[in-house]
Design a protein around this motif. Structure first.
Motif, PDB file in Angstrom:
ATOM      1  N   THR A 220      -0.942 -38.004 -26.135  1.00 58.69           N
ATOM      2  CA  THR A 220       0.226 -37.151 -25.870  1.00 58.69           C
ATOM      3  C   THR A 220      -0.262 -35.778 -25.436  1.00 58.69           C
ATOM      4  OG1 THR A 220       1.389 -38.310 -27.601  1.00 58.69           O
ATOM      5  CG2 THR A 220       2.329 -36.198 -26.902  1.00 58.69           C
ATOM      6  N   LYS A 221       0.351 -35.276 -24.356  1.00 59.26           N
ATOM      7  CA  LYS A 221      -0.164 -34.005 -23.838  1.00 59.26           C
ATOM      8  C   LYS A 221       0.681 -32.816 -24.273  1.00 59.26           C
ATOM      9  CE  LYS A 221       2.316 -33.750 -19.515  1.00 59.26           C
ATOM     10  NZ  LYS A 221       2.359 -33.427 -18.133  1.00 59.26           N
ATOM     11  N   VAL A 222      -0.014 -31.682 -24.294  1.00 61.31           N
ATOM     12  CA  VAL A 222       0.650 -30.401 -24.510  1.00 61.31           C
ATOM     13  C   VAL A 222       0.367 -29.577 -23.265  1.00 61.31           C
ATOM     14  CG1 VAL A 222       0.298 -28.230 -25.755  1.00 61.31           C
ATOM     15  CG2 VAL A 222       0.710 -30.340 -27.017  1.00 61.31           C
ATOM     16  N   GLU A 223       1.386 -28.866 -22.788  1.00 62.23           N
ATOM     17  CA  GLU A 223       1.183 -28.045 -21.590  1.00 62.23           C
ATOM     18  C   GLU A 223       1.196 -26.580 -21.984  1.00 62.23           C
ATOM     19  OE1 GLU A 223       3.839 -28.943 -18.390  1.00 62.23           O
ATOM     20  OE2 GLU A 223       3.025 -27.371 -17.103  1.00 62.23           O
ATOM     21  N   ILE A 224       0.112 -25.883 -21.663  1.00 65.01           N
ATOM     22  CA  ILE A 224       0.060 -24.440 -21.950  1.00 65.01           C
ATOM     23  C   ILE A 224       0.360 -23.707 -20.653  1.00 65.01           C
ATOM     24  CG2 ILE A 224      -1.288 -22.559 -22.934  1.00 65.01           C
ATOM     25  CD1 ILE A 224      -2.987 -24.679 -24.277  1.00 65.01           C
ATOM     26  N   LYS A 225       1.420 -22.913 -20.701  1.00 71.84           N
ATOM     27  CA  LYS A 225       1.966 -22.301 -19.484  1.00 71.84           C
ATOM     28  C   LYS A 225       1.339 -20.948 -19.175  1.00 71.84           C
ATOM     29  CE  LYS A 225       5.455 -24.692 -17.740  1.00 71.84           C
ATOM     30  NZ  LYS A 225       5.291 -25.193 -16.377  1.00 71.84           N
ATOM     31  N   ASN A 226       1.281 -20.650 -17.878  1.00 70.50           N
ATOM     32  CA  ASN A 226       1.010 -19.295 -17.400  1.00 70.50           C
ATOM     33  C   ASN A 226      -0.211 -18.599 -17.973  1.00 70.50           C
ATOM     34  OD1 ASN A 226       2.893 -18.962 -15.417  1.00 70.50           O
ATOM     35  ND2 ASN A 226       4.520 -18.586 -16.917  1.00 70.50           N
ATOM     36  N   LEU A 227      -1.350 -19.243 -17.838  1.00 71.82           N
ATOM     37  CA  LEU A 227      -2.587 -18.599 -18.282  1.00 71.82           C
ATOM     38  C   LEU A 227      -3.012 -17.630 -17.180  1.00 71.82           C
ATOM     39  CD1 LEU A 227      -4.004 -21.867 -19.711  1.00 71.82           C
ATOM     40  CD2 LEU A 227      -3.481 -19.813 -21.033  1.00 71.82           C
ATOM     41  N   ASN A 228      -3.241 -16.369 -17.578  1.00 66.52           N
ATOM     42  CA  ASN A 228      -3.397 -15.355 -16.534  1.00 66.52           C
ATOM     43  C   ASN A 228      -4.807 -14.809 -16.359  1.00 66.52           C
ATOM     44  OD1 ASN A 228      -3.597 -13.999 -18.830  1.00 66.52           O
ATOM     45  ND2 ASN A 228      -1.932 -12.555 -18.466  1.00 66.52           N
ATOM     46  N   SER A 229      -5.795 -15.509 -16.927  1.00 67.90           N
ATOM     47  CA  SER A 229      -7.173 -15.165 -16.585  1.00 67.90           C
ATOM     48  C   SER A 229      -8.023 -16.403 -16.821  1.00 67.90           C
ATOM     49  CB  SER A 229      -7.698 -13.992 -17.414  1.00 67.90           C
ATOM     50  OG  SER A 229      -8.098 -14.438 -18.681  1.00 67.90           O
ATOM     51  N   ILE A 230      -9.154 -16.472 -16.127  1.00 69.73           N
ATOM     52  CA  ILE A 230      -9.973 -17.689 -16.247  1.00 69.73           C
ATOM     53  C   ILE A 230     -10.538 -17.772 -17.666  1.00 69.73           C
ATOM     54  CG2 ILE A 230     -11.930 -18.960 -15.320  1.00 69.73           C
ATOM     55  CD1 ILE A 230     -11.367 -17.883 -12.629  1.00 69.73           C
ATOM     56  N   ARG A 231     -10.851 -16.610 -18.228  1.00 71.64           N
ATOM     57  CA  ARG A 231     -11.375 -16.607 -19.597  1.00 71.64           C
ATOM     58  C   ARG A 231     -10.328 -17.133 -20.580  1.00 71.64           C
ATOM     59  NH1 ARG A 231     -13.643 -12.081 -23.113  1.00 71.64           N
ATOM     60  NH2 ARG A 231     -13.029 -10.671 -21.452  1.00 71.64           N
ATOM     61  N   ASN A 232      -9.078 -16.744 -20.348  1.00 70.55           N
ATOM     62  CA  ASN A 232      -8.029 -17.218 -21.257  1.00 70.55           C
ATOM     63  C   ASN A 232      -7.763 -18.712 -21.114  1.00 70.55           C
ATOM     64  OD1 ASN A 232      -7.772 -14.776 -22.419  1.00 70.55           O
ATOM     65  ND2 ASN A 232      -5.893 -14.186 -21.349  1.00 70.55           N
ATOM     66  N   ILE A 233      -8.001 -19.273 -19.931  1.00 69.75           N
ATOM     67  CA  ILE A 233      -7.848 -20.726 -19.764  1.00 69.75           C
ATOM     68  C   ILE A 233      -8.818 -21.416 -20.720  1.00 69.75           C
ATOM     69  CG2 ILE A 233      -8.184 -22.678 -18.174  1.00 69.75           C
ATOM     70  CD1 ILE A 233      -7.433 -20.749 -15.879  1.00 69.75           C
ATOM     71  N   LYS A 234     -10.047 -20.923 -20.711  1.00 74.91           N
ATOM     72  CA  LYS A 234     -11.087 -21.520 -21.553  1.00 74.91           C
ATOM     73  C   LYS A 234     -10.754 -21.343 -23.035  1.00 74.91           C
ATOM     74  CE  LYS A 234     -15.938 -20.556 -22.203  1.00 74.91           C
ATOM     75  NZ  LYS A 234     -16.941 -21.513 -22.275  1.00 74.91           N
ATOM     76  N   ARG A 235     -10.358 -20.136 -23.386  1.00 73.44           N
ATOM     77  CA  ARG A 235     -10.079 -19.869 -24.805  1.00 73.44           C
ATOM     78  C   ARG A 235      -8.864 -20.649 -25.277  1.00 73.44           C
ATOM     79  NH1 ARG A 235     -10.069 -13.585 -25.711  1.00 73.44           N
ATOM     80  NH2 ARG A 235      -9.753 -14.298 -27.833  1.00 73.44           N
ATOM     81  N   ALA A 236      -7.847 -20.746 -24.415  1.00 72.30           N
ATOM     82  CA  ALA A 236      -6.634 -21.471 -24.793  1.00 72.30           C
ATOM     83  C   ALA A 236      -6.941 -22.949 -25.012  1.00 72.30           C
ATOM     84  CB  ALA A 236      -5.575 -21.309 -23.703  1.00 72.30           C
ATOM     85  N   ILE A 237      -7.765 -23.524 -24.134  1.00 73.26           N
ATOM     86  CA  ILE A 237      -8.104 -24.948 -24.280  1.00 73.26           C
ATOM     87  C   ILE A 237      -8.876 -25.160 -25.580  1.00 73.26           C
ATOM     88  CG2 ILE A 237      -9.497 -26.842 -23.328  1.00 73.26           C
ATOM     89  CD1 ILE A 237      -8.765 -25.715 -20.518  1.00 73.26           C
ATOM     90  N   ASP A 238      -9.866 -24.310 -25.840  1.00 75.93           N
ATOM     91  CA  ASP A 238     -10.635 -24.453 -27.082  1.00 75.93           C
ATOM     92  C   ASP A 238      -9.720 -24.382 -28.303  1.00 75.93           C
ATOM     93  OD1 ASP A 238     -13.158 -24.906 -26.071  1.00 75.93           O
ATOM     94  OD2 ASP A 238     -13.647 -22.770 -25.887  1.00 75.93           O
ATOM     95  N   ALA A 239      -8.806 -23.400 -28.287  1.00 78.06           N
ATOM     96  CA  ALA A 239      -7.908 -23.229 -29.444  1.00 78.06           C
ATOM     97  C   ALA A 239      -6.987 -24.436 -29.600  1.00 78.06           C
ATOM     98  CB  ALA A 239      -7.088 -21.952 -29.267  1.00 78.06           C
ATOM     99  N   GLU A 240      -6.478 -24.939 -28.487  1.00 81.51           N
ATOM    100  CA  GLU A 240      -5.529 -26.052 -28.545  1.00 81.51           C
ATOM    101  C   GLU A 240      -6.212 -27.345 -28.993  1.00 81.51           C
ATOM    102  OE1 GLU A 240      -2.465 -26.120 -28.674  1.00 81.51           O
ATOM    103  OE2 GLU A 240      -2.032 -28.250 -28.408  1.00 81.51           O
TER     104      GLU A 240
END
Ligand code: ADP
Ligand code: MG
Length: 488
Positions: A220-240
């Motif tokens: 089952t997927k979760v969608e994280i919306k509107n990531l506004n920096s490449i660093r935050n994409i990485k951090r958001a994925i790790d956290a999720e």
């Protein structure tokens, strides 16, 4: 501290699966279906005509430049360019969407399939694309300006976007990071999008799921919306991923959700539970006819395109004998690569040229927050400066720290700068001899140590001579004189 250790131990059981949706705002002067201008930072609601405001009776007219930019990116990503296209209405209600629908593409994305080659920790991977389609952006709802009101700015309404969608084929935050970095470089290279994430011209939604290793069905997927920096994409994925693993390990189930990443808390928070299929009631927009892209047109765009970064990196290695690292760095930005090519036509000192561009020139551009597009640097002066270093008239450090900034700012020839600032190196034996004698006389114990075998002290002596000469002593000649004097 127990939580991260626990997750680390359990994480080896799971595989992360990520699919990214990137929205790239196109570098066009006007909107997708109107002549309204696009200008970031304009006063709210000043870039809007009756078309952007969806007044009754207004009709859209397609901006042909948007189609060409989409084809360009599609070719660069090895996509199949779909020849018969239509625009579809994606119907939903929102206050910043005055028409009540967004014009998008549905079953005929202009580009199908394709791939983007990335390198992660020294390994290459071909990221598979699902599609690239054209759509218009909505306006902007500003919720945090007043406590009891939401403000609507429609400047962005109708701005052309490309949505670039990957297959669920990325398996780590690092891969996602590299993919977006490479994609951003590519859209900038092609002048398709300025890639500016802070200004929102490149935005990313990350779809994430986990599954037990070896399993093939998607979780089952979760969608994280509107990531506004490449660093935050990485951090958001790790956290999720951490959150998901902990849920599953606790015997709970993951629910399909849309979430947002909170930078301060370094965790994701729910926005809404996603219904399985949003019913947007897509249908072909009756105001816009289907459009056909001819083979000839696709070929014409292909032949007008610049050589792509990966190919140019190989050329640089072959034609100029540059290292992989130097070639990659030079091809990070098209304006830098173009500048290198222009200068390399006038000198054979390719390595020195690369060092200059990747060192002091890039540093200057970064510090002043400009690119070589805005700053003209005379190739002739730079090549002459490199020649002066080669001939020993100045050394690299004086050339880069003192002469280069004046070349850039005042566009003066390097020899004139060096003469007027009294920077020409002295390689005349007599003068150097005197300085060397003076230095050796000042430090007799060091001389004894050197003669006993501590040869590394040569650097100290050279440094002292340079100081005494106020930087003008040619270090190569000084080293020779020193070695000769100290050998007897
Ligand atoms: P939606 O209709 O919800 O937007 P799509 O099927 O169009 O979903 O896929 C959107 C993105 O999500 C794509 O990049 C796709 O690769 C990715 N994706 C789909 N399912 C999963 C999953 N289970 N795990 C991770 N990513 C997924
Ligand atoms: Mg989606």
């Amino acid at each position: 501290m127990l939580y991260p250790i626990f997750v680390l131990m359990e994480s080896s059981k799971y595989e992360t699966v990520i699919g990214l949706e990137v929205h790239a705002q196109l570098l066009t002067q006007t909107k997708l279906f109107s002549g309204d201008p696009i200008y970031f930072g304009a006063n709210p609601n000043t870039q809007v005509s009756p078309i952007s405001l969806a007044h009754p009776g207004t009709l859209p007219k397609t901006n042909a430049n948007v189609i060409d930019l989409a084809i360009k990116l599609g070719i660069a990503c090895n996509c199949e360019i779909v020849q018969k296209n239509y625009f579809a209405r994606k119907n939903y209600f929102y206050a910043d969407l005055p028409k009540g629908y967004q014009i998008s593409q549905h079953t005929t994305p202009i580009c199908k399939g394709g791939n983007v080659l990335i390198e992660v920790n020294g390994r290459q991977k071909n990221v598979q694309l699902n599609r690239i389609h054209i759509e218009e952006d909505a306006g902007k709802s500003i919720h945090d300006m007043y406590e009891d009101r939401t403000c609507i700015d429609l400047n962005r309404a109708g701005t052309p976007l490309l949505e670039i969608v990957t297959e669920p084929c990325l398996h780590s935050a690092d891969e996602a990071f590299e993919y977006v970095t490479t994609l951003r470089k590519l859209v900038r290279w092609l002048d398709v999008c300025d890639g500016n994430m802070e200004e929102g011209s490149l935005r990313c939604d990350a779809n994430i799921s986990i599954r037990l290793k070896g399993e093939t069905a998607l979780g089952t997927k979760v969608e994280i919306k509107n990531l506004n920096s490449i660093r935050n994409i990485k951090r958001a994925i790790d956290a999720e991923v951490k959150r998901m693993i902990q849920l599953v390990e606790n015997g709970e189930t993951i629910t399909q959700q849309t979430r947002t990443y909170d930078v301060g808390l370094d965790c994701t928070l729910p926005i809404r539970d996603k219904e399985d299929a949003n019913d947007y009631r897509y249908f072909a927009d009756p105001d816009l006819t289907a459009f056909h892209i001819s083979k000839t047109h696709i070929d014409a765009i292909k032949s007008s395109m610049p050589i792509l970064p990966n190919e140019l990196i190989e050329q640089f290695k072959k034609d100029y004998q540059l290292s992989d690292y130097d070639a990659q760095q030079l091809c990070d930005e098209k304006s830098i690569a173009d500048f290198f090519i222009k200068a390399a036509a006038q000198t054979k000192h390719y390595k020195a040229l690369a060092n200059f561009i990747l060192g002091p020139i890039k540093q200057y551009l970064n510090e002043n927050n400009i690119s070589l597009k805005e700053q003209d640097i005379s190739v002739e002066h730079l090549v002459n400066l490199i020649q002066m270093i080669d001939e020993g008239q100045v050394n690299f450090s004086v050339a880069s720290s003192k002469i280069l900034p004046i070349i850039i700012k005042e566009n003066k020839p390097p020899l004139a700068i060096a003469s007027s600032l009294n920077l020409i190196q002295v390689s005349d034996g007599n003068e150097l001899d005197q300085w060397v004698n003076e230095v050796l006389a000042k430090m007799p114990e060091k001389v004894v140590e050197y003669k006993k075998g501590k040869k590394g002290l040569i650097g100290l002596f050279v440094g002292e001579v340079k100081k005494l000469s106020k930087g003008k002593a040619d270090p190569k000649v000084v080293t020779q004189i020193l070695e000769q004097k100290l050998s007897n």
